[in-house]
Design a protein around this motif. Structure first.
Motif, mmCIF file in Angstrom:
data_model
loop_
_atom_site.group_PDB
_atom_site.id
_atom_site.type_symbol
_atom_site.label_atom_id
_atom_site.label_comp_id
_atom_site.label_asym_id
_atom_site.label_seq_id
_atom_site.Cartn_x
_atom_site.Cartn_y
_atom_site.Cartn_z
ATOM 1 N N LYS A 300 0.814 -1.398 0.083
ATOM 2 C CA LYS A 300 -0.041 0.031 0.139
ATOM 3 C C LYS A 300 0.657 1.369 -0.103
ATOM 4 O O LYS A 300 0.618 2.160 -0.848
ATOM 5 N N TYR A 301 1.804 1.270 0.748
ATOM 6 C CA TYR A 301 2.691 2.416 1.004
ATOM 7 C C TYR A 301 3.967 2.402 0.307
ATOM 8 O O TYR A 301 4.909 3.252 0.017
ATOM 9 N N GLU A 302 4.245 1.472 -0.827
ATOM 10 C CA GLU A 302 5.376 1.321 -1.596
ATOM 11 C C GLU A 302 6.491 1.368 -0.844
ATOM 12 O O GLU A 302 7.643 2.189 -1.230
ATOM 13 N N VAL A 303 6.765 0.535 0.202
ATOM 14 C CA VAL A 303 8.056 0.440 1.021
ATOM 15 C C VAL A 303 8.642 -0.849 0.898
ATOM 16 O O VAL A 303 7.912 -2.006 0.808
ATOM 17 N N ASN A 304 9.845 -0.614 0.732
ATOM 18 C CA ASN A 304 10.756 -1.978 0.483
ATOM 19 C C ASN A 304 10.960 -2.774 1.747
ATOM 20 O O ASN A 304 11.473 -2.234 2.844
ATOM 21 N N MET A 305 10.297 -3.838 1.772
ATOM 22 C CA MET A 305 10.590 -4.735 3.016
ATOM 23 C C MET A 305 10.869 -6.173 2.619
ATOM 24 O O MET A 305 10.139 -7.151 2.736
ATOM 25 N N PRO A 306 12.209 -6.687 2.507
ATOM 26 C CA PRO A 306 12.749 -7.668 1.972
ATOM 27 C C PRO A 306 12.522 -8.855 2.757
ATOM 28 O O PRO A 306 12.174 -9.921 2.526
ATOM 29 N N ILE A 307 12.826 -8.461 4.289
ATOM 30 C CA ILE A 307 12.565 -9.540 5.243
ATOM 31 C C ILE A 307 11.363 -9.875 5.483
ATOM 32 O O ILE A 307 10.891 -11.257 5.542
ATOM 33 N N THR A 308 10.430 -9.070 5.461
ATOM 34 C CA THR A 308 8.692 -9.391 5.620
ATOM 35 C C THR A 308 8.453 -10.267 4.315
ATOM 36 O O THR A 308 7.614 -11.137 4.736
ATOM 37 N N ASN A 309 8.853 -9.836 3.243
ATOM 38 C CA ASN A 309 8.312 -10.438 2.044
ATOM 39 C C ASN A 309 8.719 -12.166 1.918
ATOM 40 O O ASN A 309 7.991 -12.788 1.684
ATOM 41 N N VAL A 310 10.194 -12.216 2.222
ATOM 42 C CA VAL A 310 10.509 -13.615 2.482
ATOM 43 C C VAL A 310 10.006 -14.366 3.578
ATOM 44 O O VAL A 310 9.744 -15.526 3.157
ATOM 45 N N LEU A 311 9.677 -13.706 4.614
ATOM 46 C CA LEU A 311 8.965 -14.637 5.651
ATOM 47 C C LEU A 311 7.871 -14.873 5.431
ATOM 48 O O LEU A 311 7.430 -15.863 5.667
ATOM 49 N N TYR A 312 6.905 -13.988 4.502
ATOM 50 C CA TYR A 312 5.679 -14.459 3.959
ATOM 51 C C TYR A 312 5.740 -15.512 3.303
ATOM 52 O O TYR A 312 4.755 -16.408 3.446
ATOM 53 N N ASP A 313 6.641 -15.676 2.437
ATOM 54 C CA ASP A 313 6.849 -16.830 1.580
ATOM 55 C C ASP A 313 6.927 -18.221 2.285
ATOM 56 O O ASP A 313 6.467 -19.345 1.815
ATOM 57 N N VAL A 314 7.929 -17.985 3.393
ATOM 58 C CA VAL A 314 7.970 -19.145 4.213
ATOM 59 C C VAL A 314 6.801 -19.493 4.804
ATOM 60 O O VAL A 314 6.299 -20.641 5.081
ATOM 61 N N LEU A 315 6.068 -18.459 5.453
ATOM 62 C CA LEU A 315 4.841 -19.010 6.204
ATOM 63 C C LEU A 315 3.728 -19.261 5.421
ATOM 64 O O LEU A 315 2.958 -20.245 5.746
ATOM 65 N N PHE A 316 3.429 -18.841 4.331
ATOM 66 C CA PHE A 316 2.177 -19.185 3.250
ATOM 67 C C PHE A 316 2.370 -19.685 2.008
ATOM 68 O O PHE A 316 1.487 -20.100 1.607
ATOM 69 N N ASN A 317 3.923 -19.696 1.577
ATOM 70 C CA ASN A 317 3.781 -20.146 0.146
ATOM 71 C C ASN A 317 4.745 -21.223 0.306
ATOM 72 O O ASN A 317 5.340 -21.847 -0.941
ATOM 73 N N GLY A 318 4.974 -21.885 1.397
ATOM 74 C CA GLY A 318 5.743 -23.227 1.307
ATOM 75 C C GLY A 318 7.406 -22.892 0.944
ATOM 76 O O GLY A 318 7.996 -24.118 0.656
ATOM 77 N N VAL A 319 7.842 -22.002 0.983
ATOM 78 C CA VAL A 319 9.179 -21.586 0.586
ATOM 79 C C VAL A 319 10.223 -22.063 1.733
ATOM 80 O O VAL A 319 9.758 -21.805 2.953
ATOM 81 N N ASN A 320 11.200 -22.910 1.467
ATOM 82 C CA ASN A 320 12.017 -23.553 2.232
ATOM 83 C C ASN A 320 12.806 -22.146 3.183
ATOM 84 O O ASN A 320 13.337 -21.330 2.656
ATOM 85 N N ALA A 321 13.210 -22.474 4.536
ATOM 86 C CA ALA A 321 13.733 -21.366 5.281
ATOM 87 C C ALA A 321 14.963 -21.242 4.947
ATOM 88 O O ALA A 321 15.230 -20.024 4.970
ATOM 89 N N LYS A 322 15.806 -22.202 4.466
ATOM 90 C CA LYS A 322 17.089 -22.048 4.288
ATOM 91 C C LYS A 322 17.228 -21.274 2.820
ATOM 92 O O LYS A 322 17.966 -20.202 2.645
ATOM 93 N N LYS A 323 16.177 -21.510 1.749
ATOM 94 C CA LYS A 323 16.302 -20.759 0.479
ATOM 95 C C LYS A 323 15.926 -19.515 0.830
ATOM 96 O O LYS A 323 16.437 -18.619 -0.014
ATOM 97 N N ALA A 324 15.064 -19.278 1.794
ATOM 98 C CA ALA A 324 14.745 -17.789 2.006
ATOM 99 C C ALA A 324 15.821 -16.755 2.429
ATOM 100 O O ALA A 324 16.105 -15.736 1.923
#
Length: 345
Positions: A300-324
């Motif tokens: 919404k605010y067009e803010v770069n949040m890479p840690i939040t984005n990869v954590l979201y993928d780990v939690l909800f998209n099945g991305v492996n933690a090491k890969k994140a």
């Protein structure tokens, strides 16, 4: 210091609500601790214990357990709201339906509502009638319930749109072991308290993967930059993020085994999936829900949040933690000052 004795209701008999009830009892207040499980309330009243949440702790006799919410809040001016963020609307709605005079609500939860993207104080405002509300105060900071009940030194912050109300709540809680500051930046206080849970989940993951202090120090530092970037876009003061509800809360939550967000992340790092982790915890892990909201806020605010984005993928998209972690480390090069100078703009 001399304090005025009050009758106070603490709504939510989990670990944090119980710990704050003990602080209030230590200050001589009449404390009503409400919970939604009759067996737990009977235990509080008969044995002065709350073993599920705080084993081996004996509660002061000034704390009385209540199962009936109307009885619990009858005749009180201040309600300490200590329920999980997902229960805020329902609980405040019930309080609103039985209120008979304006009250001050002190919320001590840390979260942001997904989809609406509202802070907890904003959720409360939506659920309570103006004639029933005196003020909303936020209490936040680096404070593990397990240490507060042992009367170990703890320091927190209170904030409100009405700073007279914040100062009254400061007086209600402050004592030799529990120091309370005020801060008029309610946006920054709520954002810092909510988003640090995301970074704590990530810190637990790095520990679960077996990484060391280098990784955690980097994660916490860059995580604070993310929190501040988003908070400032939402109208917060950058100075708040260098205080108790910013870096202070971040340190406590990312480095302590008392932190349920760190513990949840640690299990994720060791290979468990999210449902297994939540089943194992047995208590609410606020960072999971907040990660959804933070990702939406970043968009919404067009803010770069890479840690939040990869954590979201780990939690909800099945991305492996090491890969994140690998994805974070493989990003393009940047100048650290590009972020740091934003604090001054």
């Amino acid at each position: 210091m001399e304090q005025r004795v009050e009758r106070v209701a603490v709504v939510g008999a989990g670990s944090w609500g119980t710990a704050l009830a003990m602080v209030l009892a230590d200050n001589g207040h009449e404390v009503r601790l409400w919970g939604h499980k009759l067996q737990q309330i009977n235990e509080i009243n008969q044995f002065h214990t709350n073993k599920k949440y705080l084993p081996k702790v004996i509660l002061p006799e000034e704390i009385t357990g209540y199962f009936d919410l109307e009885e619990a809040i009858s005749g009180v001016h201040s309600i300490i709201l200590a329920v999980p963020s997902k229960a805020i609307r329902e609980t405040v709605g019930k309080i609103n339906s039985i209120c008979k005079e304006p009250i001050t609500i002190v919320h001590v939860s840390k979260g942001i509502e997904p989809d609406t993207l509202l802070r907890i104080s904003e959720m409360i405002e939506q659920e309570i009638s103006p004639e029933n509300l005196d003020s909303i105060v936020v209490l936040s900071g680096p404070s593990h319930a397990e240490e507060v009940v042992l009367r170990h030194p703890t320091t927190v912050t209170v904030s409100s749109k009405n700073m007279d109300a914040a100062e009254r709540i400061q007086d209600l809680f402050i004592n030799q072991n529990f120091r309370v500051y005020t801060n008029p930046d309610i946006i920054g206080v709520e954002i810092g308290g909510a988003l640090k849970n995301i970074i704590a989940l990530a810190a637990g993951i790095t520990d679960g993967l077996g990484y060391g202090d280098n990784a955690k120090a980097a994660l916490m530092t860059r995580g604070l930059a993310e929190i501040a970037r988003l908070g400032m876009k939402m109208g917060a003061s950058p100075l708040t993020f260098s205080g108790l509800t910013g870096i202070g809360d971040l340190i406590a939550t990312c480095t302590s085994v008392h932190s349920r967000n760190w513990r949840a992340g640690n299990l994720l790092g060791k290979g468990h999936n999210l449902q297994e982790v939540l089943d194992n915890m047995g208590m609410v892990v606020e960072g999971v829900r907040t990660t959804k909201a933070a990702k939406q806020l970043a968009e919404k605010y067009e803010v770069n949040m890479p840690i939040t984005n990869v954590l979201y993928d780990v939690l909800f998209n099945g991305v492996n933690a090491k890969k994140a972690v690998d994805l974070l480390m493989a990003r393009g090069k940047k100048d650290e000052m590009d972020d740091l100078t934003n604090f001054l703009e």
